[in-house]
Design a protein around this motif. Sequence first.
Motif, PDB file in Angstrom:
ATOM      1  N   LEU A 164      25.971  34.012  34.688  1.00 21.74           N
ATOM      2  CA  LEU A 164      26.815  34.038  35.880  1.00 21.74           C
ATOM      3  C   LEU A 164      27.862  35.135  35.712  1.00 21.74           C
ATOM      4  O   LEU A 164      28.420  35.310  34.618  1.00 21.74           O
ATOM      5  CB  LEU A 164      27.512  32.687  36.081  1.00 21.74           C
ATOM      6  N   ARG A 165      28.139  35.845  36.779  1.00 19.29           N
ATOM      7  CA  ARG A 165      29.113  36.935  36.734  1.00 19.29           C
ATOM      8  C   ARG A 165      30.452  36.474  37.300  1.00 19.29           C
ATOM      9  O   ARG A 165      30.504  35.690  38.236  1.00 19.29           O
ATOM     10  CB  ARG A 165      28.619  38.136  37.537  1.00 19.29           C
ATOM     11  N   SER A 166      31.531  36.992  36.730  1.00 17.95           N
ATOM     12  CA  SER A 166      32.873  36.665  37.235  1.00 17.95           C
ATOM     13  C   SER A 166      33.756  37.901  37.166  1.00 17.95           C
ATOM     14  O   SER A 166      33.482  38.832  36.403  1.00 17.95           O
ATOM     15  CB  SER A 166      33.497  35.540  36.411  1.00 17.95           C
ATOM     16  N   THR A 167      34.799  37.904  37.970  1.00 15.21           N
ATOM     17  CA  THR A 167      35.784  38.991  37.910  1.00 15.21           C
ATOM     18  C   THR A 167      37.104  38.483  38.473  1.00 15.21           C
ATOM     19  O   THR A 167      37.173  37.402  39.070  1.00 15.21           O
ATOM     20  CB  THR A 167      35.313  40.239  38.685  1.00 15.21           C
ATOM     21  N   VAL A 226      47.717  46.664  40.462  1.00 14.09           N
ATOM     22  CA  VAL A 226      46.800  47.605  39.807  1.00 14.09           C
ATOM     23  C   VAL A 226      45.952  48.268  40.890  1.00 14.09           C
ATOM     24  O   VAL A 226      45.910  47.821  42.035  1.00 14.09           O
ATOM     25  CB  VAL A 226      45.888  46.886  38.785  1.00 14.09           C
ATOM     26  N   ASN A 227      45.263  49.330  40.496  1.00 19.38           N
ATOM     27  CA  ASN A 227      44.396  50.062  41.427  1.00 19.38           C
ATOM     28  C   ASN A 227      43.321  49.142  42.002  1.00 19.38           C
ATOM     29  O   ASN A 227      42.642  48.427  41.256  1.00 19.38           O
ATOM     30  CB  ASN A 227      43.754  51.244  40.685  1.00 19.38           C
ATOM     31  N   ILE A 228      43.162  49.178  43.288  1.00 21.59           N
ATOM     32  CA  ILE A 228      42.200  48.287  43.946  1.00 21.59           C
ATOM     33  C   ILE A 228      40.760  48.775  43.804  1.00 21.59           C
ATOM     34  O   ILE A 228      39.812  47.985  43.916  1.00 21.59           O
ATOM     35  CB  ILE A 228      42.562  48.130  45.436  1.00 21.59           C
ATOM     36  N   ASN A 229      40.549  50.074  43.544  1.00 17.57           N
ATOM     37  CA  ASN A 229      39.192  50.634  43.546  1.00 17.57           C
ATOM     38  C   ASN A 229      38.269  50.054  42.471  1.00 17.57           C
ATOM     39  O   ASN A 229      37.098  49.765  42.765  1.00 17.57           O
ATOM     40  CB  ASN A 229      39.257  52.163  43.442  1.00 17.57           C
ATOM     41  N   PRO A 230      38.721  49.878  41.219  1.00 19.67           N
ATOM     42  CA  PRO A 230      37.834  49.242  40.235  1.00 19.67           C
ATOM     43  C   PRO A 230      37.450  47.815  40.637  1.00 19.67           C
ATOM     44  O   PRO A 230      36.334  47.365  40.341  1.00 19.67           O
ATOM     45  CB  PRO A 230      38.669  49.244  38.946  1.00 19.67           C
ATOM     46  N   GLN A 231      38.342  47.129  41.319  1.00 23.85           N
ATOM     47  CA  GLN A 231      38.025  45.781  41.787  1.00 23.85           C
ATOM     48  C   GLN A 231      36.925  45.835  42.855  1.00 23.85           C
ATOM     49  O   GLN A 231      36.007  45.010  42.858  1.00 23.85           O
ATOM     50  CB  GLN A 231      39.279  45.107  42.339  1.00 23.85           C
ATOM     51  N   ILE A 232      37.034  46.812  43.747  1.00 25.49           N
ATOM     52  CA  ILE A 232      36.009  46.980  44.781  1.00 25.49           C
ATOM     53  C   ILE A 232      34.653  47.263  44.141  1.00 25.49           C
ATOM     54  O   ILE A 232      33.621  46.703  44.539  1.00 25.49           O
ATOM     55  CB  ILE A 232      36.393  48.115  45.753  1.00 25.49           C
ATOM     56  N   ALA A 233      34.667  48.109  43.119  1.00 24.75           N
ATOM     57  CA  ALA A 233      33.415  48.454  42.437  1.00 24.75           C
ATOM     58  C   ALA A 233      32.793  47.222  41.786  1.00 24.75           C
ATOM     59  O   ALA A 233      31.570  47.024  41.843  1.00 24.75           O
ATOM     60  CB  ALA A 233      33.678  49.527  41.385  1.00 24.75           C
ATOM     61  N   ALA A 234      33.634  46.374  41.170  1.00 25.73           N
ATOM     62  CA  ALA A 234      33.124  45.159  40.525  1.00 25.73           C
ATOM     63  C   ALA A 234      32.533  44.200  41.552  1.00 25.73           C
ATOM     64  O   ALA A 234      31.484  43.589  41.327  1.00 25.73           O
ATOM     65  CB  ALA A 234      34.243  44.477  39.747  1.00 25.73           C
TER      66      ALA A 234
END
Length: 438
Positions: free
Chosen positions: A106-109, A115-123
């Motif tokens: 199972l994946r989680s994040t 913090v920068n929102i872009n890495p979150q969008i990528a995840a």
Amino acid sequence: MSFDTLGLLPELLRAVREQGYETPTPIQAQAIPVVLQGRDLMGGAQTGTGKTAAFTLPMLQRLAPQASTSTSPAKHPIRALVLTPTRELAMQVEESIRTYGKHIPLRSTTIFGGVNINPQIAALRKGVEILVATPGRLLDHHQQGTLRFDQLEILVLDEADRMLDMGFIRDIKKILALLPAKRQSLLFSATFSGEIRELAASLLKDPASVDVAPRNSTTELVKQVVHPVDRERKRALLAHLIQTKNLEQVLVFTRTKHGANRLAEQLDKDGISALAIHGNKSQPQRIKALSDFKQGNIRVLVATDIAARGLDIDQLPHVVNYELPQVPEDYVHRIGRTGRAGSEGEALSLVCVDEHKLLKGIERLLKNPLPSEVVAGFAPDPAIKAEPIENGRSGGGQRPGGGRPSGRQGSNPRSSSARPARPEGRRGSAPSSSRRGV
């Protein structure tokens, strides 16, 4: 009772044993079977009771049958959402999910502000089944179209009382409107005010109730002592106690962010390594401060109530109330940081004449007077008169009469008129990528 009796999957039991746990805590023993049944739950538990594993383990089990090793994002839709009040708690919850779910694909994040929102969008685009989020940043993502909840099965609202204290009730209601009506919902709170019960009534359907943290209870393992002292001598007394008692790993509470910064700087000048942690610190700064504190690189961590809530520090030996909280219940939360998991702890309160009414409020809440000890050489001057604690004035030796304004006014900080204009982590008017800095 052992974890084997709770009906958990072998993969989860294996992960639990790898962490060295054999016996569930009371909240785990009561909550896990209820959650496994698919029922909604209203849980009373403070940080340090094993609450996170109480919902993490059964949540992982309920999601496990559809777990996939596929690399396709479509195979990993958001199926569980955990809302937390602070970024630190979000990180700790997700760490627990990874720890206990290590043998299940199972994946989680996590997503949080500051913090920068872009890495979150990528995840998120890669696909995750379990999302741990703070409310403000979650709404930012929703506005950008990066989230879908059409396959959500489980919602967890963690530390609901602190969420409401931080002004997140409107955000929470907006988030609830985005979620499927058919879902399992779990709410955890250390206290149950009328507002919390109202929220629970709107969120939960025929919930089971477990309560291992009776409201306003304090641990018997914590030695509580009040040290009377003049407001201008608090810092000197704190330094004296740390040095003469050779205290290590001391968590010190102030009422304001400015006060936390100033005290940490002053302690450093006194030769006592210290760092401050609060909502105005950047995420890397907060992570480093907590890491240095846990590793023993600094002796003192100076924190505000909101920043400290959710910090998971094992075997924390000492808590100091440099300034008493304006809300008596917050005293219970503060000293609950120590005396955990069978370890003894010590809670010291440095109380000046300005804070006598606050102290009486705490003692009324506890239904017991707190023992008082005057430290030799620091006896308070009876000629000094009390001054009102207004606008976040700290009474902690920052300047004659107290600290600097923080926006908190009035004698009832729970009322809407007494709330700060922008408390830590509360939504403001800054750009969306940072305006909800929790």
